[in-house]
Motif scaffolding. Sequence first.
Motif, mmCIF file in Angstrom:
data_model
loop_
_atom_site.group_PDB
_atom_site.id
_atom_site.type_symbol
_atom_site.label_atom_id
_atom_site.label_comp_id
_atom_site.label_asym_id
_atom_site.label_seq_id
_atom_site.Cartn_x
_atom_site.Cartn_y
_atom_site.Cartn_z
ATOM 1 N N ILE A 138 0.839 -1.205 0.000
ATOM 2 C CA ILE A 138 0.000 0.000 0.000
ATOM 3 C C ILE A 138 0.873 1.252 0.000
ATOM 4 C CG2 ILE A 138 -1.691 1.311 1.343
ATOM 5 C CD1 ILE A 138 -2.771 -1.410 2.343
ATOM 6 N N THR A 139 1.972 1.235 0.759
ATOM 7 C CA THR A 139 2.890 2.370 0.794
ATOM 8 C C THR A 139 3.477 2.640 -0.587
ATOM 9 O OG1 THR A 139 3.466 1.880 3.087
ATOM 10 C CG2 THR A 139 4.979 3.287 1.857
ATOM 11 N N ILE A 140 3.882 1.581 -1.292
ATOM 12 C CA ILE A 140 4.466 1.728 -2.628
ATOM 13 C C ILE A 140 3.440 2.320 -3.595
ATOM 14 C CG2 ILE A 140 5.319 0.444 -4.632
ATOM 15 C CD1 ILE A 140 6.698 -1.450 -2.678
ATOM 16 N N ILE A 141 2.213 1.835 -3.522
ATOM 17 C CA ILE A 141 1.174 2.336 -4.434
ATOM 18 C C ILE A 141 0.953 3.829 -4.238
ATOM 19 C CG2 ILE A 141 -1.303 2.241 -4.912
ATOM 20 C CD1 ILE A 141 -1.128 -0.796 -4.434
ATOM 21 N N ILE A 142 0.827 4.260 -2.994
ATOM 22 C CA ILE A 142 0.631 5.693 -2.731
ATOM 23 C C ILE A 142 1.855 6.492 -3.170
ATOM 24 C CG2 ILE A 142 0.280 7.412 -0.917
ATOM 25 C CD1 ILE A 142 -2.209 5.757 -1.589
ATOM 26 N N ASP A 143 3.044 5.946 -2.920
ATOM 27 C CA ASP A 143 4.279 6.636 -3.303
ATOM 28 C C ASP A 143 4.374 6.802 -4.813
ATOM 29 O OD1 ASP A 143 7.045 7.636 -2.774
ATOM 30 O OD2 ASP A 143 7.580 5.838 -3.906
ATOM 31 N N GLN A 144 4.015 5.760 -5.563
ATOM 32 C CA GLN A 144 4.162 5.805 -7.020
ATOM 33 C C GLN A 144 3.055 6.602 -7.712
ATOM 34 O OE1 GLN A 144 6.925 4.587 -8.639
ATOM 35 N NE2 GLN A 144 7.612 4.253 -6.522
ATOM 36 N N CYS A 145 2.000 6.932 -6.974
ATOM 37 C CA CYS A 145 0.933 7.756 -7.572
ATOM 38 C C CYS A 145 1.487 9.066 -8.114
ATOM 39 C CB CYS A 145 -0.159 8.028 -6.533
ATOM 40 S SG CYS A 145 -1.284 6.651 -6.267
ATOM 41 N N ALA A 146 2.485 9.624 -7.444
ATOM 42 C CA ALA A 146 3.083 10.880 -7.904
ATOM 43 C C ALA A 146 3.793 10.693 -9.245
ATOM 44 C CB ALA A 146 4.063 11.399 -6.854
ATOM 45 N N LYS A 147 4.530 9.589 -9.391
ATOM 46 C CA LYS A 147 5.289 9.380 -10.638
ATOM 47 C C LYS A 147 4.381 9.082 -11.821
ATOM 48 C CE LYS A 147 9.492 7.776 -8.348
ATOM 49 N NZ LYS A 147 10.458 6.667 -8.147
ATOM 50 N N VAL A 148 3.274 8.390 -11.587
ATOM 51 C CA VAL A 148 2.414 8.015 -12.717
ATOM 52 C C VAL A 148 1.471 9.151 -13.119
ATOM 53 C CG1 VAL A 148 2.540 5.597 -12.078
ATOM 54 C CG2 VAL A 148 0.607 6.979 -11.292
ATOM 55 N N THR A 149 1.383 10.178 -12.305
ATOM 56 C CA THR A 149 0.514 11.317 -12.662
ATOM 57 C C THR A 149 1.287 12.622 -12.839
ATOM 58 O OG1 THR A 149 0.044 11.646 -10.305
ATOM 59 C CG2 THR A 149 -1.518 10.336 -11.569
ATOM 60 N N GLY A 150 2.594 12.611 -12.539
ATOM 61 C CA GLY A 150 3.435 13.754 -12.871
ATOM 62 C C GLY A 150 3.516 14.853 -11.844
ATOM 63 N N PHE A 151 3.110 14.618 -10.584
ATOM 64 C CA PHE A 151 3.290 15.648 -9.564
ATOM 65 C C PHE A 151 4.297 15.175 -8.539
ATOM 66 C CE2 PHE A 151 -0.270 13.101 -7.945
ATOM 67 C CZ PHE A 151 0.151 12.839 -6.657
ATOM 68 N N LYS A 152 4.632 16.033 -7.585
ATOM 69 C CA LYS A 152 5.576 15.693 -6.525
ATOM 70 C C LYS A 152 4.933 15.934 -5.168
ATOM 71 C CE LYS A 152 9.917 16.531 -8.993
ATOM 72 N NZ LYS A 152 11.217 17.263 -8.988
ATOM 73 N N TYR A 153 5.127 14.981 -4.269
ATOM 74 C CA TYR A 153 4.619 15.137 -2.910
ATOM 75 C C TYR A 153 5.431 16.204 -2.172
ATOM 76 C CZ TYR A 153 1.817 10.832 -3.233
ATOM 77 O OH TYR A 153 0.889 9.873 -3.566
ATOM 78 N N GLN A 154 4.757 16.854 -1.248
ATOM 79 C CA GLN A 154 5.431 17.855 -0.418
ATOM 80 C C GLN A 154 5.813 17.292 0.951
ATOM 81 O OE1 GLN A 154 6.213 20.847 -1.736
ATOM 82 N NE2 GLN A 154 5.283 20.031 -3.620
ATOM 83 N N THR A 155 5.471 16.025 1.187
ATOM 84 C CA THR A 155 5.777 15.402 2.475
ATOM 85 C C THR A 155 6.203 13.961 2.244
ATOM 86 O OG1 THR A 155 4.879 14.810 4.649
ATOM 87 C CG2 THR A 155 3.374 14.706 2.789
#
Length: 558
Positions: A138-155
């Motif tokens: 689950i952690t990997i899926i949430i982490d990779q959401c940024a790469k597959v949609t082109g944004f960057k997490y702020q935290t």
Amino acid sequence: MPGLSSLFDYKRKFFPADLRAGLSVAAVSLPVSIAYAQLTGVGAIAGLYSSILPLIIYALFGSSRQLIVGPDTATCAVIAAVVAPLAMGDPILRWQLVIITTLLIGGWCIVAARLHLGALADLLSRPILMGLLNGISITIIIDQCAKVTGFKYQTMEFIERVYTLPSYITKIHIPTLLVSLATLAILIGLKKTKPRWPAPLIAVIIITFFSWVFNFEQFHIAIIDTISAEGLPLSSWLNFDLGAAREIVVPSINIAIISFVSMMITVRSFAAKNNYDTDANTEFLALGLANIAAGLSQGFVVSGTSSRTAVNDANGGKTQLVSIIAAILIGLVVLFLLKPLAYIPICVLGIILIYSSWFLIDLRSIFQLFNRDRDAFYLSLSTLIAVLAIGIIPGMALAVLLGLFLFLRKIFRPTEQLLGLDDNGLIHTLSRHTKPIPNVFMYRFNSPLTYFNIAYFKRRILTLIDQSPKHCKWIIIDAIPSFTYPDMSVLTGIDELVQSLKVRDCVLVLAGRRGTLQRWFNDMDINLDKNHIEFTNDLYLAVRMVQSNDHAAELATE
């Protein structure tokens, strides 16, 4: 080197199946290894390096004929969690720390093999692993959401990422999202129509071809860009800070245990399926040498991979030659086909990681434990919540502690049984069909006696005797499950119990391990009151002895 002896006795009839399996394993390993390099936070070439020498080393030293080693979801996620805070955004330092961690893991595994610690495979129980793998996935899926949609997490924290995820909708990069969806469609389509085809490799080839033809960079779609086979320059090692390496010594032990435990589950599963034996200590050594090879070749931590092992088995792989064939094919790609790999979009690798992680999520199995084993359910669920709430490393440590406390609780306060005879003269737990023996209290303590539960053991026996409506002269204890090794505290506690029973005009009978127990008491120089303790070989002889004594007493009275 069991693998080497197997290759010396190789049967030619196995070669077609081994060749087919080797091609399939290489096809699956190539894109996945690059994706795991992205997950670990190092260069894509490191993922390929991790899939060459380690495969060959394991093929020679491993005892499993089917296991394929390589980068693994759980270990890569854990190692990324360890080195990311120490690297502080420096990619060179991060790669250095990953290599040092990999070498340390290999070293710990070799030491463990030398000390015959293969039993550590049972340290992490199945409920803990279920919670851990679900949490990591689950952690990997949430982490990779940024790469597959082109944004960057702020935290960096998981919970903060989850509740801020809706706020990133306006920052989604549409071209990147379309490429990700196209990749996902290829993966799902091939799984349904051609399940035996290497879907990740085919998806990567198709999307990379379009990336090269249409120049995805002009649409601001991130690609790997350059893949250099040179690795880390020597000058960067000259400036390496050893102080940072000290911070990863203890985490490397945790990762070594996780890696070994997850590998042994795969090893044992496929060995049982194909009807041959494996050795845990041999596997520890093979895993250690494979990680040493990975570190020295500038790769990162490897473990047994269930998905690629399943591919090997499904394609009929018979021997360790499969790993060598796959390693040679990946090596040829590194030598001659690196330039095309530079056009792989990063979002494609993110989708592959999400796709792989999705099939590792199995929440149903956790909740099925609720009706089967309540303690296992709470342990697995606690592990899952801990990994998501406080992070992979602290969550894993907390899970191991919870498992240890649960074990200790069962040892401290185990279950117990009052025994009796049924109509056929067989000993069972007291029930409607099993009655107590007159003048006899027969008891089983379902745990080895140790210094920390002997007081509870004595207290339970005395309490049950005092609460009994009828006086029982004979106190028969099933000694087989309770006396497993000579503990001074336990043997002294039995002497104290005999004295307490003497006051109550009772005789203690230890049924089982007669000669062993008598020797232990003699070795400890404990002088028991022989008028109030007896030793027999088993429960049935104890019952016969008691009944004979009572019968003799009745005759003497008459």
